[in-house]
Enzyme design. Structure first.
Site, PDB file in Angstrom:
ATOM      1  N   GLU A   1      30.275  51.696  47.281  1.00 23.88           N
ATOM      2  CA  GLU A   1      31.166  51.003  48.220  1.00 23.88           C
ATOM      3  C   GLU A   1      32.149  51.950  48.897  1.00 23.88           C
ATOM      4  OE1 GLU A   1      30.425  49.881  45.196  1.00 23.88           O
ATOM      5  OE2 GLU A   1      29.819  47.783  45.333  1.00 23.88           O
TER       6      GLU A   1
ATOM      7  N   PHE B   1      34.384  36.751  35.441  1.00 28.07           N
ATOM      8  CA  PHE B   1      33.492  37.901  35.557  1.00 28.07           C
ATOM      9  C   PHE B   1      33.572  38.482  36.970  1.00 28.07           C
ATOM     10  CE2 PHE B   1      29.211  39.589  36.598  1.00 28.07           C
ATOM     11  CZ  PHE B   1      29.269  40.711  35.779  1.00 28.07           C
ATOM     12  N   GLN B   2      33.690  39.781  37.042  1.00 26.61           N
ATOM     13  CA  GLN B   2      33.834  40.514  38.311  1.00 26.61           C
ATOM     14  C   GLN B   2      34.985  39.978  39.168  1.00 26.61           C
ATOM     15  OE1 GLN B   2      29.899  40.983  40.148  1.00 26.61           O
ATOM     16  NE2 GLN B   2      29.688  42.890  38.989  1.00 26.61           N
TER      17      GLN B   2
ATOM     18  N   LYS C   1      33.942  32.654  46.727  1.00 22.52           N
ATOM     19  CA  LYS C   1      32.573  32.164  46.811  1.00 22.52           C
ATOM     20  C   LYS C   1      32.505  30.718  47.311  1.00 22.52           C
ATOM     21  CE  LYS C   1      28.516  31.646  43.876  1.00 22.52           C
ATOM     22  NZ  LYS C   1      28.121  31.411  42.498  1.00 22.52           N
TER      23      LYS C   1
ATOM     24  N   MET D   1      40.214  75.600  47.556  1.00 20.57           N
ATOM     25  CA  MET D   1      41.644  75.535  47.866  1.00 20.57           C
ATOM     26  C   MET D   1      42.469  75.527  46.580  1.00 20.57           C
ATOM     27  SD  MET D   1      43.661  75.705  50.369  1.00 20.57           S
ATOM     28  CE  MET D   1      43.237  75.052  51.983  1.00 20.57           C
TER      29      MET D   1
END
Lengths: 162, 578
Positions: free
Chosen positions: B50, B112-113, B162, B476
């Site tokens: 993502e 969940f999630q 949802k 760096m």
């Protein structure tokens, strides 16, 4: 220097969090904050007391203005205005101090809103100096609990300072 | 007719003219993905992480000026977007991220999630929404695109529970009005006139152009201002490309790894015209020693940028393009000045500085110098390419040695400094510009941070080129450790000469891999890579000892610069580390 900033904001969930996270995220200090609905239920008014030098206060007001849910920002400190705060003080005086506590409450135009066997709860409204003064006087009598609403402020009619 | 929230979502994107969404499916967004399955107007680009999706949409947005769109699922899908969102936020890039959310009755139940992505993303979005009622959905989407693009652009997140995408409502496309959001576009005319008079009075003026010039499409007006008044222009990292890098008035980049002549010019100037930039600490160095003799005109659309870091004499809040249009008009019509005469001595002085210490490196026949690779890329593309970078030495060498001539040709994470940005951003840019050469100039550390997007590039047949300046180190970090930490290379050695084999990695994903170990191989490898219409990784094994110079140590004034020849005993000159 200490500033009292008044904000009109959209009355939506998450707005308080946007404002408080702006202060914490940028390291500004909130001394007090009070929120309530205005006459228009879609708008809330917040009064924030904060402190900082001119540059910081300028940034705070600009950053607040930039928040999408903020409708208007007024730095009350730049205007002639009235400030009030309410405190509730629960005092547990010794027997011999009881009369003195009631006398002080009266002098400060406070009200006894609850009294029990051991304590009085006094409600006092006023500006910062008045609140500080009564707290100082009551301290030796034994303050058990102390709650304050945070400051609210309103501009006086049509006069600009300076 | 009532349609579902998911269908409303699709309708909204069509109305906004969205062609591509970058995303990744998951439980709570399946109903939307189901609609995308046979949608002809909108294509979903399936990234492999993502974070990659957000960077790709960001690259798409930066290279086109349009809004980038992302769709991910709830919980980890949403939290994985945070780095991408913060990257876009710091650089003011318009991106709209749609995250799925668990059903409204479950919110707050540790379902969940479930993640409170609205809370998590609040400090790094311009605005965000949790849609609680399907009837609000189309208005919210319209507002989100408007907020993302207008004023100072930025990312907006919309959290879609949802049940909201499942429930039905009439589709409407309402007029929107946000009473508390009214960006200022027109600059104050009086202030602009004052600015014009200050410009006319100044003898040693410098323009500092930032990313705001590119965001407002104001490059033409900037060039007109610079050429008309003969004022040299230095471009911040975000501003590179806003003014032609090869122009005789260009001073290159200022600041920590800026050119000697840009920093000298700023420090000696009597007037700084700051346009669409925000005086980042990498630009100003020690703030109380910054431009001590200069009056400052600051043009920016965001009032909070003005007087945040430096004192300003003439603040102008407004859109760069519009303000410069008015400023140019005032300068041409109201002020009669023989600019050439006024600037002669100043431009001659700058010319001297430029020749005293030009940007340079020591070429070697044996080992490849990283700067040489960047120079060759510039030479071969003639500046006609979209360049993305990762973060660190690769980014600074690109900024120094590639002369960006056009806006929207350098895509780099300037504010947040996100390693792993360049490759997915290149994918987004390539998608928007299928016929352009898109090159990610990377380091061996950064490229591994989103290497999984090789699959995305290969499967979508995107011929992105990745030039890895492989020095086996976090260069760096190593540079700072060498200069300021007594050469104690704590955890900066990546051993990228041993693992991974970047050529084989590329091949494993079905891309093409090349390796060059000698300077003579650089040009043939680049030429070959540019010819192939496929994703190509080029592993340039470069001199690991090479450092980015000039360098202003943290906490020093910007004219306190270190140059290559001091490298024998740098620690004697350097104390300040902040």
């Amino acid at each position: 220097m200490r500033h009292t900033i008044s904000l009109l904001v959209e009355n939506k969930f998450g707005v308080l969090s946007r404002i408080s996270s702006l202060f914490s995220g940028r390291g500004y200090n909130i001394e007090s904050l009070s929120v309530g609905e205005t006459i228009d239920p879609q708008i809330s008014i917040m009064t924030i007391v904060t402190s900082g030098d001119d540059q910081i206060i300028e940034q705070i007001t600009k950053q607040l203005n930039k928040l999408i849910d903020v409708i208007k920002v007024v730095d009350m400190t730049e205007l002639d205005h009235v400030e009030r705060e309410m405190v509730l003080i629960k005092v547990a005086p010794k027997q011999e101090d009881k009369a003195e506590v009631l006398r002080l409450a009266e002098i400060f135009r406070g009200r006894v809103v609850d009294s029990g066997q051991k304590t009085y709860t006094i409600e006092v409204t006023g500006d910062e100096k008045k609140i500080e003064a009564i707290v100082e006087l009551l301290k030796p009598m034994g303050i058990k609990e102390f709650v304050r609403t945070g400051k609210i402020a309103i501009a006086r009619e049509g006069v600009k300072k300076g | 007719m009532k349609i579902t929230g998911a269908e409303i979502f699709i309708e909204c994107l069509k109305k906004e003219g969205v062609r591509y969404i970058f995303g990744y499916p998951g439980g709570v967004v399946l109903s939307i993905f189901d609609l995308l399955y046979d949608n002809k107007d909108i294509q979903l680009i399936l990234t492999r992480h993502e974070q990659g999706a957000v960077h790709a949409s960001d690259g798409y947005a930066r290279s086109t000026g349009k809004v980038g769109v992302v769709l991910v699922t709830s919980g980890p899908g949403a939290t994985n977007t945070v780095t991408g969102i913060a990257t876009a936020f710091m650089d003011s890039i318009p991106v709209v991220v749609f995250s799925g959310q668990v059903s409204t009755p479950l919110i707050g139940n540790d379902a969940f999630q479930e993640a409170d992505i609205v809370g998590i993303s609040r400090p790094c979005t311009k605005y965000n929404y949790l849609v609680k009622d399907v009837k609000d959905l189309s208005r919210i989407v319209k507002e989100a695109f408007h907020i993302a693009m207008s004023g100072r652009p930025g990312p907006v997140l919309i959290d879609l529970p949802k049940d909201v995408t499942a429930s039905k409502a009439e589709f409407t496309w309402p007029e929107i009005k946000i009473r508390s959001y009214n960006p200022t576009y027109e600059g104050n005319k009086w202030m602009i006139t004052q600015a014009a008079h200050l410009i006319a009075k100044s003898k040693k003026a410098v323009i500092i152009a930032g990313g705001g010039v590119i965001l407002s499409n104001g490059s033409k007006e900037l060039r007109e201002l610079a050429e008309h008044t003969e004022i040299p222009v230095t471009m911040t990292l975000m501003g590179l490309g806003s003014f032609p890098g090869a122009h005789e008035l260009s001073l290159g980049m200022p600041g920590m790894h800026g050119t000697y002549y840009a920093n000298k010019a700023i420090q000696e100037s009597d007037l700084l015209i700051a346009i669409g930039m925000r005086f980042d600490d990498r630009v100003t160095g020690r703030i109380d020693a910054f431009a001590p003799h200069a009056k400052i005109i600051h043009i920016d659309i965001d009032p909070t940028s003005i007087r945040k870091n430096v004192r300003v004499d003439i603040p102008i809040v407004g859109d760069v393009k519009r303000v410069l249009t008015v400023l140019n008009k005032v300068l041409k019509e109201d002020i009669k000045e023989q600019w050439g005469e006024v600037r002669k001595a100043w431009l001659r002085q700058i010319y001297t500085w430029r020749h005293e210490r030009p940007l340079s490196y020591t070429y070697s026949d044996e080992v490849i110098k990283p700067q040489f690779v960047v120079e060759k890329i510039y030479e071969l593309t003639k500046g006609d390419a979209i360049i993305t970078t990762e973060v660190g030495q690769n980014q600074m060498w690109t900024a120094q040695f590639y002369k960006f001539d056009r806006p929207r040709t350098l895509l780099t994470s300037g504010g947040l400094g996100t390693m792993g940005y360049g490759f997915p951003a290149a994918i987004g840019a390539q998608l928007a510009h299928p016929n352009k050469l898109v090159i990610d100039i990377a380091g061996d550390g950064s490229i591994l941070m989103n290497i999984q997007e090789l699959a995305t590039a290969v499967l979508h047949k995107l011929p992105v080129k990745v030039a890895i300046l492989n020095n086996h180190y976090l260069g760096m970090v190593r540079q700072w450790q060498e200069l300021f930490f007594n050469e104690r290379y704590s955890y900066s050695h990546l051993h990228s000469d041993i693992v991974p084999d970047f050529v084989k990695v590329a091949e494993a994903y079905g891309a093409v891999g090349f390796r060059a170990t000698k300077s003579s191989e650089v040009e043939p490898v680049l030429k070959e890579a540019f010819k192939i219409k496929k994703t190509v990784f080029m592993d340039f094994i470069v001199d690991w000892k090479e450092k980015v110079y000039p360098m202003v140590p943290a906490g020093a004034a910007i004219d306190q610069m270190l140059f290559e020849e001091h490298k024998d005993k740098p620690e004697k000159k350097l104390k300040a580390v902040k």
